[in-house]
Structure formats: C-alpha cells, structure tokens
Motif scaffolding. Structure first.
Motif, PDB file in Angstrom:
ATOM      1  N   LYS A  10       0.799  -1.224   0.000  1.00  0.00           N
ATOM      2  CA  LYS A  10       0.000   0.000   0.000  1.00  0.00           C
ATOM      3  C   LYS A  10       0.833   1.277   0.000  1.00  0.00           C
ATOM      4  N   SER A  11       2.134   1.163  -0.035  1.00  0.00           N
ATOM      5  CA  SER A  11       2.945   2.374  -0.084  1.00  0.00           C
ATOM      6  C   SER A  11       2.838   2.998  -1.472  1.00  0.00           C
ATOM      7  N   LEU A  12       3.130   4.285  -1.569  1.00  0.00           N
ATOM      8  CA  LEU A  12       2.982   4.969  -2.856  1.00  0.00           C
ATOM      9  C   LEU A  12       3.848   6.217  -2.908  1.00  0.00           C
ATOM     10  N   GLU A  13       4.211   6.587  -4.138  1.00  0.00           N
ATOM     11  CA  GLU A  13       4.858   7.862  -4.426  1.00  0.00           C
ATOM     12  C   GLU A  13       4.096   8.500  -5.579  1.00  0.00           C
ATOM     13  N   ALA A 131      -5.650  -0.433  -5.224  1.00  0.00           N
ATOM     14  CA  ALA A 131      -6.356  -1.672  -5.551  1.00  0.00           C
ATOM     15  C   ALA A 131      -6.030  -2.132  -6.973  1.00  0.00           C
ATOM     16  N   ARG A 132      -5.950  -1.186  -7.909  1.00  0.00           N
ATOM     17  CA  ARG A 132      -5.610  -1.546  -9.289  1.00  0.00           C
ATOM     18  C   ARG A 132      -4.187  -2.076  -9.385  1.00  0.00           C
ATOM     19  N   ASN A 135      -4.234  -5.486  -8.276  1.00  0.00           N
ATOM     20  CA  ASN A 135      -5.094  -6.315  -9.113  1.00  0.00           C
ATOM     21  C   ASN A 135      -6.229  -6.976  -8.326  1.00  0.00           C
ATOM     22  N   VAL A 136      -6.852  -6.193  -7.436  1.00  0.00           N
ATOM     23  CA  VAL A 136      -7.985  -6.701  -6.642  1.00  0.00           C
ATOM     24  C   VAL A 136      -9.106  -5.668  -6.660  1.00  0.00           C
ATOM     25  N   PRO A 137     -10.360  -6.101  -6.530  1.00  0.00           N
ATOM     26  CA  PRO A 137     -11.455  -5.147  -6.365  1.00  0.00           C
ATOM     27  C   PRO A 137     -11.246  -4.332  -5.094  1.00  0.00           C
ATOM     28  N   PRO A 363     -10.428  -5.022 -11.060  1.00  0.00           N
ATOM     29  CA  PRO A 363      -9.561  -4.317 -10.107  1.00  0.00           C
ATOM     30  C   PRO A 363     -10.060  -2.901  -9.809  1.00  0.00           C
ATOM     31  N   GLY A 364      -9.779  -2.446  -8.603  1.00  0.00           N
ATOM     32  CA  GLY A 364     -10.137  -1.089  -8.219  1.00  0.00           C
ATOM     33  C   GLY A 364     -11.629  -0.897  -8.106  1.00  0.00           C
TER      34      GLY A 364
END
Length: 378
Positions: A10-13, A131-132, A135-137, A363-364
């Motif tokens: 869940k980390s992001l930049e 989520a995308r 690759n999960v809803p 996904p998403g």
C-alpha cells in the motif's frame, strides 16, 4: 482501519494529481428544497504513482454552480503541488498528510467544506490506484466479505413523482426516495401518491434537504407517519441543536437519517454514540474519502445504527459508495440517483437487479476507464 488484506502493498509515491470537470446536459432540472441543477457536474481526479499505475476519484461539486471550477483549482494549485514527489506508507498516510498540510489554509480561508471535498476526491483516487496496482477489487482490499448490496432510487423530483418511480422500478429498483420540503400541499400529494402505489416488498423514503424548522418538522411528522416511510432524511438544518434533534426523534416513530453535511469526525463519533439519529449517511466524495468514511461506517454499524452512503453525483462516486458499503457491512442501502446523467451511466453502468447491486471482480472501483480517459485526453 483494519482489513483482511493487509498483505497487499500500500505504499505509494505520487507523480501526478490531475482534475477534469465534465458538465453533462440534462433535459429536466434536478430540484431540491434549496437549489436547482441545470446540468450534472462531475469533477474527476486522476492520480499516478511511480509504478505508472493510475487511480480515479470524484469530488462532490453540485452546489453552488461555480463550485466545481473552484474545487478543481483547489486540487490543482493547493493539493497537487503539495503531494507530487512525496512518498507515503499508505493511503491513510497520504490522507492524513493532506489534512495536516492544509490545516492552516482551512483556518485562513474558512473553506472547510470545499477543501474537505477536494481531499476526499484525491483519497478515493489513491485507494483505487492501490487496488488496481494489487489487481484486486477495492471492496476486497478493504476487507469486504460480500459483493452484493441492496440499493434504492434517489433524487426523485417533486414534479412527475409517480412517473419517475415507475421508470426506476422498470430499471430494477424496489425502493424509492422522494424529495419533500416544497410546501405542505405538494409534499402531501407526492408522499401519499407514492405510498399508495408501492408494490409488494417495495418501500419508500423521504428527504427534506434541511427544509424545515424544528416546529415544522414535528408538524410534518404528524401526517407523514401514517404513510410509513422507511426514514425521513435531513428534516432540519444540520446545525440544529442536539436537544431539538432528540425532541424530534422522541416525537415520531419514523427513523431519522442524516450526516451527509457533517464536517468533522467528531460529529460522526457523537451521532454514532448518541440517541438522536438512526441512519448515518456520510458522502465519500464530500468528506473523508475511504480513509475516514470506512472507520466511520464500521463504527456506526458497531453501535447498532445503520450506515447508508449518501451519493448524488457521478459514476466514480457511486462506485466508491458501493465498494464502501460492501466493506462496511450492516443493512444499509446504496443510494442511486434516478435522475438523468448519461456520463454517470457510462462510467458506472449500474449492475442492478430486483433492488440489488452486484459488484464485479474487476480491479479497483471497476469503472469504465476508457470513458474517464477520454475526458483526461481532451
């Protein structure tokens, strides 16, 4: 926020945060007790992280008419400039950072609502992106154990009520919410008309959009009770005293709904533990996004109340509300705008049958990416 999917990354930049405003023409204005929409504005947000994955959000922007452009500029000039290039450990970290960085701007400008709405839209996009990327809803990422939720048709105008109900019924709805607050004669005619024309297993709700004073609300309950609505929504202004809300609740057997216009977590915490509201309705595109609305919703359910997401916007907001309701649990229904909005229907064609919405395994958010990208490419 706890989920059953904590193994997902869940980390992001964030590399970009962008907005696009879409105004969709309509043939019949949408009327509330306080204003009229002559078109359907949808304020989109697109975020991209360092992996190249994108996510999509939506910012509530129905009123005032000029508000959509203003909220778009808030994201472009005040939020994007603060987020791009920063690393975050999770979507919640990003959400909390936005609130922290914009705290003084809120105090200086007094624009608590518009800034909260802009933050909420970005938060929705970030969660969709995560989520995308995994690759999960999105509802599965949030820990949902269900993908099928009940729904109702909303935003039913005071003119042509029975015709609108019939169209919604033909589209698969079994529950209907009617606008009131247009004068007692009009309200009585519409409420009795709908109540007398319900089919088997059908129910209806009422929404006053803050139209009545405390004494007017109590007076209205006297004749409304006989029609047995499922709830009465925002019968009084949101800033009415808690004592007046409790007086109203004690004066009627009709469940009381509200919460779409709360501005702080404290208000939601108070109502979850109070005794003056039965159905609590935060709007994910108006306040909190997923990062704060999911804890609120699960807290509401844990305290024996009903969580029902408020949503009267575009397809991204509707999809986000559906995923949030699936994750939150409880007996709440998904609000589905029955009014004309071709762009909303293109972005999230409502998977509705006999009053139930079934979410896909895409996904998403599971929205129409091509329709969204068309707007960002303009």
């Amino acid at each position: 926020m706890s989920t059953t999917a904590d193994h997902h990354e869940k980390s992001l930049e964030l590399m970009s945060v962008e907005t696009r405003l879409v105004r969709t023409p309509i043939s019949v204005p949408v009327r509330t007790s306080f204003g009229i929409m002559h078109d359907r504005p949808t304020l989109l947000v697109r975020v991209t992280d360092s992996s190249g994955t994108q996510g999509y959000g939506e910012i509530w922007c129905n009123f005032p008419v000029c508000g959509a452009e203003h909220r778009a500029l808030l994201v472009d000039t005040e939020i994007a400039t603060r987020l791009v290039g920063r690393q975050f450990s999770s979507p919640q970290d990003c959400y909390e950072t936005m609130n922290s960085l914009l705290r003084i701007l809120r105090l200086q400008t007094g624009e608590t609502g518009p800034i909260a709405q802009a933050i909420a839209g970005v938060d929705i996009a970030v969660w969709d992106m995560i989520a995308r990327r995994n690759n999960v809803p999105l509802h599965a990422l949030l820990g949902s154990t269900r993908h099928r939720i009940p729904a109702y048709a909303s935003g039913i105008n005071p003119v042509g009520v029975l015709e609108t109900v019939e169209r919604a019924r033909a589209n698969g709805h079994r529950h209907f919410k009617v606008k009131v607050g247009f004068g007692e004669e009009t309200d009585r005619s519409n409420v009795h008309g709908v109540a007398d024309n319900l089919g088997e297993a059908e129910t209806f709700m009422l929404d006053a959009n803050q139209a009545w004073s405390p004494s007017e609300a109590i007076q209205a309950m006297y004749w409304i009770e006989a029609c047995n609505p499922r709830w009465i929504e925002e019968p009084m202004p949101v800033d009415t005293t808690r004592a007046a809300w409790r007086t109203l609740k004690n004066a009627t057997n009709i469940p009381i709904a509200g919460g779409e216009n709360f501005l702080t977590r404290g208000e939601y915490d108070e109502v979850a533990r109070g005794n003056w509201m039965d159905i609590v309705q935060p709007d994910i595109a108006k306040w909190g996004g997923f990062s704060e609305c999911l804890p609120v919703a699960t807290d509401v359910v844990a305290n024996g109340l009903t969580y029902c997401p408020h949503s009267l916007g575009g397809g991204v907001a509707l999809a986000a509300s559906a995923h949030l309701l699936a994750a939150a649990g409880g007996p709440g229904l998904l609000e589905c705008d029955a009014n004309e909005n071709t762009f909303r229907d293109e972005v999230f064609p409502l998977p509705l049958s006999k009053g139930w919405v079934t979410l896909t395994d895409e996904p998403g958010l599971g929205v129409n990416i091509a329709a969204l990208e068309r707007e960002f490419e303009r």
